[in-house]
Design a protein around this motif. Structure first.
Motif, PDB file in Angstrom:
ATOM      1  N   ALA A 353       0.843  -1.136  -0.066  1.00  0.00           N
ATOM      2  CA  ALA A 353      -0.139   0.102  -0.013  1.00  0.00           C
ATOM      3  C   ALA A 353       0.823   1.373   0.131  1.00  0.00           C
ATOM      4  N   GLN A 354       1.959   1.286   0.722  1.00  0.00           N
ATOM      5  CA  GLN A 354       2.952   2.454   0.708  1.00  0.00           C
ATOM      6  C   GLN A 354       3.536   2.596  -0.724  1.00  0.00           C
ATOM      7  N   ASP A 357       0.624   4.096  -2.908  1.00  0.00           N
ATOM      8  CA  ASP A 357       0.225   5.486  -2.299  1.00  0.00           C
ATOM      9  C   ASP A 357       1.459   6.413  -2.728  1.00  0.00           C
TER      10      ASP A 357
END
Length: 446
Positions: A353-354, A357
């Motif tokens: 997810a990082q 993002d």
């Protein structure tokens, strides 16, 4: 490696002793290598407590490793079934590997502290024996955080899991640590070294006052097996596909789909696939340096190998497909290379997810993705400049954070503070503890 940068607050010229407590996991040992080299260059003494067969393979000859007992992930019941995911995987990891590892390592850690007498213990975040034993023996300790998932409140939406883990750590403290202690063994009250930056990990949800984002600790590693560098064609983009060292048991289907995706792009790209367990060719027992499953006698498009020199290879590739392991992701972004991430378990969904993002890659579903979707994601990160631009932006933040140089400076400061407030504390505490705690000597080993 950059030249050592001294800090006047760190009392340069006064040699200190630093003990790294690490698990038998490659991705958790690698970040300590650069810090250890930097500390050594500054005149300090460095040692490790862990499994020598794992540590020495990575540190090279001439290092001091104090032996600690402990299971190796994937051996003796510590290996997780491939279909164990989510909270069940976290529970399995702690109950079947990390807690037994802590209890097995505790006597060796206590013995290492008594013999080496460190000013500071640097305990891996998942090797809680380092933190708990150091706390019990009155030695300052820092946390080496090889993943940022714990900082982001990943368990905030799972209060029962969070409470269960807190209770588990409390029980472990009662067995190998000081029952009166209160510090979370995953977060040193003095110093947490995070091998990332906020550009990738975001702002921390917990322990933010103690976290120092130093970026990846990148250091040259002992030379491994030869790699056929001449195979790489500089006129075509190159792709690396890897699932790290602890996930290949779950990867046969995924690697097969990846193989199909890149075969469909033959002639346009070259691909190196890391397949340590011969998942792509289980019936063919070839040597470690042989090319597996070539479609022609001289396959110019796909190279399948059990092991690769990852850091040098990352300088030559244009994209990486991986499991979103923190080390692999950070080493890739350090080189400004975009990713296709397929998280499997543990912290990998958080790290994936990082990446998304930050705009540095695309996420696909490990358990369900097919070759067509992998190929589309790969085309996007190779062809759309925004992914490489984001990867380069994160990589620039890593370099600005200071890496091993910054980490060494923080540790020097902590060692100086420790020397000022606890002069010669390691030896008397270790000696006293050996008579009052059965886990402080080898005889207390279970």
């Amino acid at each position: 490696m950059s030249e050592p940068s001294r800090d006047p607050e760190a009392s340069p010229g006064i040699p200190r002793r630093f003990l790294f407590v690490v698990p038998p996991l490659v991705g958790h040992v690698n970040p300590t290598l650069g810090i250890a080299a930097e500390l050594t260059a500054r005149g300090h003494q460095v040692a490790w407590a862990g499994v020598p067969e794992v540590v020495e393979r990575l540190t090279g000859p001439g290092t001091t490793v104090h032996r600690c007992a402990g299971p190796v992930l994937g051996e003796g019941g510590a290996g997780r079934p491939p279909d164990v995911r989510g909270p069940a995987a976290l529970k399995f990891l702690w109950e079947r590997f990390l807690v037994p590892l802590a209890e097995a390592m505790a006597p060796g850690v206590a013995k290492a502290i008594a013999e080496f007498r460190p000013d500071v213990v640097i305990a891996d975040q998942q090797t809680v024996a380092g933190a708990l034993v150091a706390e019990r023996l009155g030695v300052r300790w820092a946390t080496s955080a090889t993943t940022s998932a714990e900082f982001t409140g990943a368990l905030d939406g799972m209060p029962k899991i969070d409470a269960w883990l807190d209770g588990l750590l409390h029980e472990v403290r009662g067995r190998i640590g000081d029952p009166r202690g209160t510090a979370d063994p995953r977060f040193s009250p003095d110093l947490v070294l995070a091998f990332t930056t906020e550009e990738l990990a975001g702002r921390p949800a917990r322990a933010g006052d103690r976290i120092h984002y130093v970026g990846p600790s990148i250091a040259e590693r002992p030379a491994g097996r030869d790699f056929p560098w001449e195979w790489l064609d500089p006129t075509r983009p190159a792709v690396l596909i890897t699932l790290g060292t602890a996930n290949t048991d779950a990867g046969a289907r995924f690697l097969t789909e990846c193989h199909e995706a890149v075969r469909a792009r033959a002639g346009r790209i070259q691909t190196v696939i890391v397949d340590p367990d011969d998942a792509l060719d289980p019936d063919d027992a070839l040597g470690p340096d042989e090319v597996l499953d070539p479609d022609t006698p001289h396959d110019n498009d796909i190279l399948v190998r059990r092991y690769v020199p990852q850091l040098p290879l990352l300088r030559r590739v244009n994209a990486v497909v991986c499991h979103a392991g923190h080390n692999t992701v950070c080493e890739t972004l350090w080189h400004g290379v975009p990713l296709v991430v397929a998280p499997i378990r543990d912290d990998q969904p958080v790290v994936a997810a990082q990446v998304v993002d930050a705009g540095a890659g695309i996420r696909v579903r490990f358990g369900r993705v097919r070759a067509a979707a992998i190929g589309e994601a790969l085309d996007a990160v190779l062809d759309e400049p925004r992914y490489r631009a984001a990867a380069e932006r994160v990589g620039a933040s890593f370099r600005a954070a200071g890496g091993a140089t910054a980490a060494a400076t923080h540790l020097e400061r902590l060692a100086t503070a420790s020397a000022a407030t606890h002069a010669s504390v390691a030896a008397p505490h270790a000696t006293a503890s050996a008579t009052t705690h059965p886990t402080a000597t080898p005889e207390g080993e279970r």
